[in-house]
Design a protein around this motif. Sequence first.
Motif, PDB file in Angstrom:
ATOM      1  N   LEU A1426      19.799  -9.362 -17.406  1.00  0.00           N
ATOM      2  CA  LEU A1426      20.017  -8.380 -16.321  1.00  0.00           C
ATOM      3  C   LEU A1426      19.960  -6.965 -16.876  1.00  0.00           C
ATOM      4  CD1 LEU A1426      22.345  -8.691 -13.324  1.00  0.00           C
ATOM      5  CD2 LEU A1426      22.557  -6.628 -14.682  1.00  0.00           C
ATOM      6  N   HIS A1427      20.575  -6.761 -18.068  1.00  0.00           N
ATOM      7  CA  HIS A1427      20.525  -5.415 -18.653  1.00  0.00           C
ATOM      8  C   HIS A1427      19.099  -4.996 -18.947  1.00  0.00           C
ATOM      9  CE1 HIS A1427      24.968  -5.951 -20.124  1.00  0.00           C
ATOM     10  NE2 HIS A1427      24.866  -5.723 -18.815  1.00  0.00           N
ATOM     11  N   LEU A1428      18.310  -5.906 -19.504  1.00  0.00           N
ATOM     12  CA  LEU A1428      16.932  -5.587 -19.832  1.00  0.00           C
ATOM     13  C   LEU A1428      16.117  -5.265 -18.568  1.00  0.00           C
ATOM     14  CD1 LEU A1428      14.676  -5.390 -21.939  1.00  0.00           C
ATOM     15  CD2 LEU A1428      14.324  -7.853 -21.688  1.00  0.00           C
ATOM     16  N   LEU A1429      16.275  -6.119 -17.556  1.00  0.00           N
ATOM     17  CA  LEU A1429      15.552  -5.882 -16.312  1.00  0.00           C
ATOM     18  C   LEU A1429      16.037  -4.611 -15.622  1.00  0.00           C
ATOM     19  CD1 LEU A1429      13.332  -7.049 -14.520  1.00  0.00           C
ATOM     20  CD2 LEU A1429      15.074  -8.361 -13.298  1.00  0.00           C
ATOM     21  N   ARG A1430      17.326  -4.344 -15.762  1.00  0.00           N
ATOM     22  CA  ARG A1430      17.848  -3.119 -15.143  1.00  0.00           C
ATOM     23  C   ARG A1430      17.243  -1.877 -15.802  1.00  0.00           C
ATOM     24  NH1 ARG A1430      22.492  -0.074 -16.386  1.00  0.00           N
ATOM     25  NH2 ARG A1430      23.291   1.129 -14.594  1.00  0.00           N
ATOM     26  N   HIS A1431      17.081  -1.935 -17.116  1.00  0.00           N
ATOM     27  CA  HIS A1431      16.468  -0.827 -17.822  1.00  0.00           C
ATOM     28  C   HIS A1431      15.014  -0.628 -17.345  1.00  0.00           C
ATOM     29  CE1 HIS A1431      15.837   2.082 -20.996  1.00  0.00           C
ATOM     30  NE2 HIS A1431      14.750   1.400 -21.390  1.00  0.00           N
ATOM     31  N   GLN A1432      14.296  -1.723 -17.173  1.00  0.00           N
ATOM     32  CA  GLN A1432      12.922  -1.612 -16.675  1.00  0.00           C
ATOM     33  C   GLN A1432      12.893  -1.069 -15.244  1.00  0.00           C
ATOM     34  OE1 GLN A1432      11.138  -5.461 -17.103  1.00  0.00           O
ATOM     35  NE2 GLN A1432      11.252  -5.460 -19.344  1.00  0.00           N
TER      36      GLN A1432
END
Length: 1893
Positions: A1426-1432
């Motif tokens: 979720l953190h990675l996708l949120r950054h994207q």
Amino acid sequence: MQAKRNTDLSQWHILAYKGKEESEKESIEGTIPGDDLNQPDLADGEKSDISKDPETELDTEKPNVSATEGEMEIPENESSDESKPRKGSDQEDQADVEKFDSSKDYAGEQDAEKIPEPSGEEEVKSSAPKEPPGEGEVSSTPEGQEEGVEKAVESAEADTSSVQESKNSLSNKPPGEGEVPPIPEGQTERVEKPVEGAESDGNSTQEEEEEDTEKPPEREKKPETLERKISETFFYNYEDLCSQPFVTSDSGIPINLLTLIHSFGYDCTKRANLQLLDSQTLLYVAGNQLVLLDLKTKYQSYLRSSSGGGIGIITVHPSKQYFSVGEKGWKPNIIIYEFPSLKPYRILRGGTEEAYAFADFNHYGTLLASVGSSPDYMLTIWDWKQEKIVLRSKAFSQDVYKVTFSPENEEQLTTSGSGHIKFWKMAHTFTGLKLQGALGRFGKTAVTDIVGYVELPDGKVISGSEWGNLLLWEGGLIKVELCRTGHRPCHNGPVNQLVLDEGELVTVGGDGYIRVWDFETIDAADSVDDTGLLEMDHMNELLVGKNVNLSSIMKIHELGQPIWYAQDSNGAIWKLDLSFSNVTHDPECLFTFHSGKIEAMGVSPVTYLMATTALDHSVRIYDFIGNCQLTEIKFKQGGTALTWAPRVVNPKGGLIAVGFEDGVVRIIEVYDPRGLAIVAGRTNVGNAEMRLKQAFKPHTAAVTALAYERNGEVLATGSKDKTVFFFAVEDKYEPIGYICVPGPVQSLQWSPLSHAESMLLVLCENGFALQVPAPILGEQDTVSTYEINDLPTQYFHFYSIKSRIKGGYDSGYLYHCAFSPVHHEISPESRQDEPFEVIPMENTDDNPIQRISFCTSKLLMFCGMKDGAVRVYPLQDKDLSADMMNGYWSFNMHDNDYGQIQDIYSSYDDRFLVTCGADSNIFTFNILSPEDIQRELKAKVPSPRGDLEKEKTAEDIEDPSAYSIENAKQKKEYDQIMKAAEDKKNKKRQELIILRHEFHHLLQRNMELPKHMQLHREEFEMDHRIREEMDRQTAQRIQLVQKELAWDQEKHRIGLQKLQSRFRDTLEFDTVVVHAIGSNHQISTYRLLAISERYYKARKQSQRGKRRTSKLAKEAEQRRESQKETSQAAGVTEEEMEADKLKKRPQLQGAIGRFGGNRLEQVRKIMEKADRAKAKIMQRRKEWDELYKSKPSDNYENPKDVQDIKEAQENMGDFKLKTATNYKIPEHMRMNAEKKKMQLRSLEVAVHEKKLTMNKWIISLRDLKVAVIEEIICLVQELKSIKSALDASQQLPIPPIPQLHLEETPEKKFQYDNNILLKFKQEEENKKRLSEQVEENASFTVFGGKFLHAPSLKEIDSSSRASSVRSMRIGSSVIPMQPKVFEIEKSEPTEMELEILKREKIRNIYLQETLIKRINELVITFDAELHLLRHQKLKLDTQMKCADLRHITWFEELLLLKNFEKHEDTLQERVNSLTNEVEEMQWKLDNYLSQMEDKKYEIAKLQEREKALYATFQASLGENNKFASFLTKVLKKKIKRVKKKDVEGDRDEEEDSDEESDDESSLESDEEDSGSEDEVFDDSVCPKNCDEALFENTLQLREKRLDIEEALVEEKKVIDNLKKEYDALAKKVKVVEASLDTAEGELEAFQREKQQRLNELHVVVPLKLHQVEYVVNGELPTDLSQTLVFTNQSLEYLQQRIMVLQHEKLEQRELYKQARQQHKELIRDRREIEIRIQRLEENCNQLMLMKFGRVVDLEALQTLSVNTNLEELKIKMMEKEHMQAQELKKWEEKIFELRQRLMMLMKENTGKLQQLNSLCAEKQGLEMKLDALQNDLGAEFQGPRKAEIQERERLITLVQLQAQEAEVLKEEITLLSRKDGRIFPPPQPPRDTKILN
């Protein structure tokens, strides 16, 4: 039907006048003297104005006037005492016949009719019988041959058409009415003018004002006549003109029985019925009266119609000194009055047939244009001062509303009307002045009636329309349609008038608005798109008032200020101020009137007041003594009936009853407000006021009749709903009841006091009459209904008997009827009753009586006629009889066409008479009475009641759909029945509730009993059939409810479906928020709408368009290349064709071989050798051509170098900014609205795709969370089972199970089950209970829809448990089996058991830690994802925000580009058209060049052939030929040749025909000077010792040379023509290219302007601090306006480009050095090769001199061979010579044989001649003897006779010899045509032929 009573007290009768069922508009009573009813029709159905008069043709420059109706010619053999003919002329006994000369034919609607002049011998006669002058006959002197009309010249009496009444009142006209008086001596002027066929009148003593008019040349020698001019000071006598009342002769009725006092009405719906004579005088038409109203004193002056047929139009002269009145009737006149004297000044006759529709003076007032109404619609141009018609034409075939002169050009007129507008002009043609009309064409615009228009100074016309827009006309077509912004119409309704005032356009609309528009904007208006609409805003506007319908406005100056007066079609005259300044006055309503037909009227029984009502919703009170309106009151509906309450009801006379169109009857009080107590604050107290006392609704349709009972106790009301309602008259009217009648009620009449009983007479529209007694209040049962069924009724059903009396309709009689005593056996509908007495009424067959009333003394009967006339019958006895109806007094007052009298009443004291009509007019008359007391009369308004102020205002019935009294009664009865039924239902429900409670109590007691004592549920049922029946009934009710609610269910289902399709189906992704498990982070999807398919379609279409454009460009390029290749390969192709021709040369025919032999074989070998040499030479030429083609031209440039240079020029050097003034926008960077739309669509699609991709990732993350939660649930279940086997001290805390938030599954909002629906239903019910209005709850089944049906909560729990159980299969092996517990004695565990327990414990602790670790890993892994996708997504949000900013910028650019789009498209279209034109011309130039190149190549080939020919000739001569000079001259001799004619046939047949050789010869040669002028030689004969074959070869070569020269001349001509065309087209190309450069410059300037406007838009560019390199002193400056925003790539590219360019510069220098060195080497090699070529050429020439003695053409020498054509011709010549020799031999034998026969015949003839000679000699001897015997008579004739015979023989021989010589000459010519040059000696004449001399 109008009912009246008679005075017979013994019996009630009906005196009925039955109205005409159908009116005949065209019928006319009697025969009008002077009318020609049989006159023929002219073109377009127009009738000639000259009765039985042939068409006349006069000078086209003179005006024309039609002859008036009624003028007759009195034959010479008839005389009358009344007619006084003058002396001195044969035509003085004839009536004055008005003739007009028209320069226009009535052909069609475009040209006016031209009526030729009759001869002076023809007479005009009338089909009507002669009458004395007092009855309408006119005696005057006609001037049949004069141009003008001499109406006013010594006429005994005027035109009878001016005094004719309308077709419905012709018989009412008294003797002498309306006759035009004669013009006295001295009032006319005389001028001599040359007119063909005219005779002078010695009685004329007038002087004419000379007109400067040109006379046609053919008129100059014609005899002179006199034309009379009416004096400027002449006036008619008004008393002789105005119509007078008609009085029956010998009746003794005074002519002034009625005298008009005042006019209260105003025909506001009549067009242009308001004119201004000055600032204080208004002019309008009221029926047959012309009213002049003084605005200050309110005093009215009247002018009567001259014909009594009504007044059609009025118009005022521009000087305000005159005004014209156009009348109605048969052949009406236009009378011009002088103001302010009101004297009749001129009378215009014969302009139309029945009525005038409009008239208008020109700007200077010299001409008058009038247009008639149906049936002729005649447009007439008048010289009104001389009463002459100038031009006339039929205006149109439908109603024409208006005609006007153009203010700028008086020769142009405009007419408009029903569905048309027409533009006229007076055109001078070779036949004279004509009136030509052009019909306006609406085109795409809907056809509309045009009421208002105005002519603009430049010839355009702007008109209104029915829908409120303005139409600009130019050239007969609609140029543009004008509307307001937003496509709103200029007016919400028709535009009734347009005025051009002081450079502004003023429009008057039916919506009550007056709007002012900018004239210049309208004049320059043009359409901008295909709709043809142009939006513009008005400058000023004025709302005159609500419910105002303006039809026209007039302007006048008052104290130097412009004041406008407006005509309101809703019944008002307004005073307006259109200055639109700070001190502008509000609109002032000067007068108000009834609008439309006045429906009813009543007169006060105690004073001089009257009340009226109409459909304009008003009731008005008038004082007809004070001539003013006292008060008015308005309601929601229009009034239809009115009666004034009698004295017995209201002694003060202050009560009126009014019926309305919605069935309501209102009782209104009239009182004097000044009698009320003074109240503070009350202002504007008038003389009278009205107050509603009571309102009730007895009917459901319009009330048509009201009548009070004779004692004032009962009021009866009748209606169109076929009912009569009775009310008890008290302080408050109480309903008694109603009866039904057979038809709609027309009139009600109560019996007078003379009758014993009070009876009501009811008259119906369908011929029924009823008589009923008055019902009594309280005797009727009105509990359930007000209908009275037992009221005794007598019926009379009128049966027409007029067909038996006279025939026709029932109008024209008074019928005396009686009720039949038998009325209960026969139904009313089947009755056929007849009157017992019939009284005829004179002249009422086509003019029925509408109303009848009597004065109070019953001595006068007043009749209101359908044509608006008032008729009075004096009654000597109260009983009506036929003798009493003989004499009457009649006068036309109201409009004859639509002014039928609605009511007519006398005042209470019989002093005055009041009439009202359907033309909105109300007239009051003074009744002549011998007891008239000269005292001042005054109307007294009733005083108010004492308790009037204390009473509350009665409640009015404003709702037109309110219940009537009977309907209210029925509704009340129905409500009572329903209430009783509902009470009974409630009582039963209470009983059922009590029984239900008792049953539940029994069930509870049964449950409390022991189980074995309890009764089963079935045992409580006494009878199972009752339960089954209840279930069946319940099922039926459920089905019934479902059926009842089916419509609602379907409605809500469709509504839900629409909501879903509107808000859910278009939603591709809803907002889904995914939360992290171990933190507060979250990520949400984009709420994404499904992108429209049109974006993808538009993108595909644009791509397809690009491909199509590129394809077209490629095709054009390929076409150009192919043309170039074709032009380049033309020469090669012809050479190849020549080679093929050589290869495919046909072989000689076998027939030739018979004569050739070895020669043919030798020729064939020579030819093959020459062909091989020629093929080799052509191959070498081809190689040389290819080599030269590969040689680059001097200005050749490498395409790659050109492209590189162009790219360098565009990308190198100064980098132009878009903000620079000299920035030139590249072609590919030019932007328009369509490209910008495509950019926006592409951006939206790209944004949508990126968001869609991100949403899919987030949904996948949500699905991952769901899977993680499911796995965690399984792990927790296993963990719980493990913890149960561990001690509490060893148990670790179980991690919490993550839960899905509601935001993560938004789709579950639309999933429901029964529990959710029931909960929602309960919430809705609670809301409804709290609301004020209680409504029945709808069934919950309305929620169907297409949403997913979610399982119930129980189902969800069970399914989740099942999934949990299934997921536990992972850890099933680790869960220990629970040992069965037995109730046995516990023992100590063994060591083995302890060890096993310890191992199990260790294992469970490990599993516990492992599962917890697994749960934590799942949580951490999901949170990391979720953190990675949120950054994207954050990065994507930044991009999306930038895209939104870019979208906003592009959209602003799109709006800006749309504003430029039209102009840009125009410029671009011009550039494209010019470019295409240049390309087309360039293609033509290239084509011309290619053709010229081809022709040059042809010329070169011909020149080569000529050289080859000369070479062949030289070769054929050989060496030292002594005839070379002669043959050369033969070869070079110039011969004039004639082209060969196209003659079909075989050459042999042509040669055989000697007689046709002259016509079919193909060549003729004339000797010309060639070579030396002195030397003359014959080229047709071969010289001696010259080779004949060589001579023939030379002749053939000469023919070839001539062919080549002719071909050269033709080719040069073609080249010259092509050169001329090329030069002309080149000049045109230069002009077009200059225009193209100009257009491109304009387009470039426009693009620059557009770019500058685009540069003004603000563009948001987000930058980070490290991206800003513009710093001042190490800090960011405050002003960044001078900065540039560059991409990093561009900046890096520019920086790298510096190094690249330096490196390229070095490389290019090195390449330049190498190329220069190579260039020097090539130049040196070229020089060496040229020197070598020169040496080789010198060696070659030297060798040729050594071998041939001269320089020869080696190619020609190699290709030199036998001339095959020559050889073929030689062989053919030999064959022909052989054949001709044989044939010549045959002919010689035949000639010899014929000569032998000729010789034998000549010998025989000679013998006969000798015999004849001997006989003649013998005869001579005998004659000599005879002569000697007769005294030697005839001897002188013997010598000459012999000489004649000899001469004849000599001539015969000479002719034969000449014939032979002619044959010889023909043969010689034939031989010469064969080109062989041989001449045979001429045949010798026969040796035995001797010519006698």
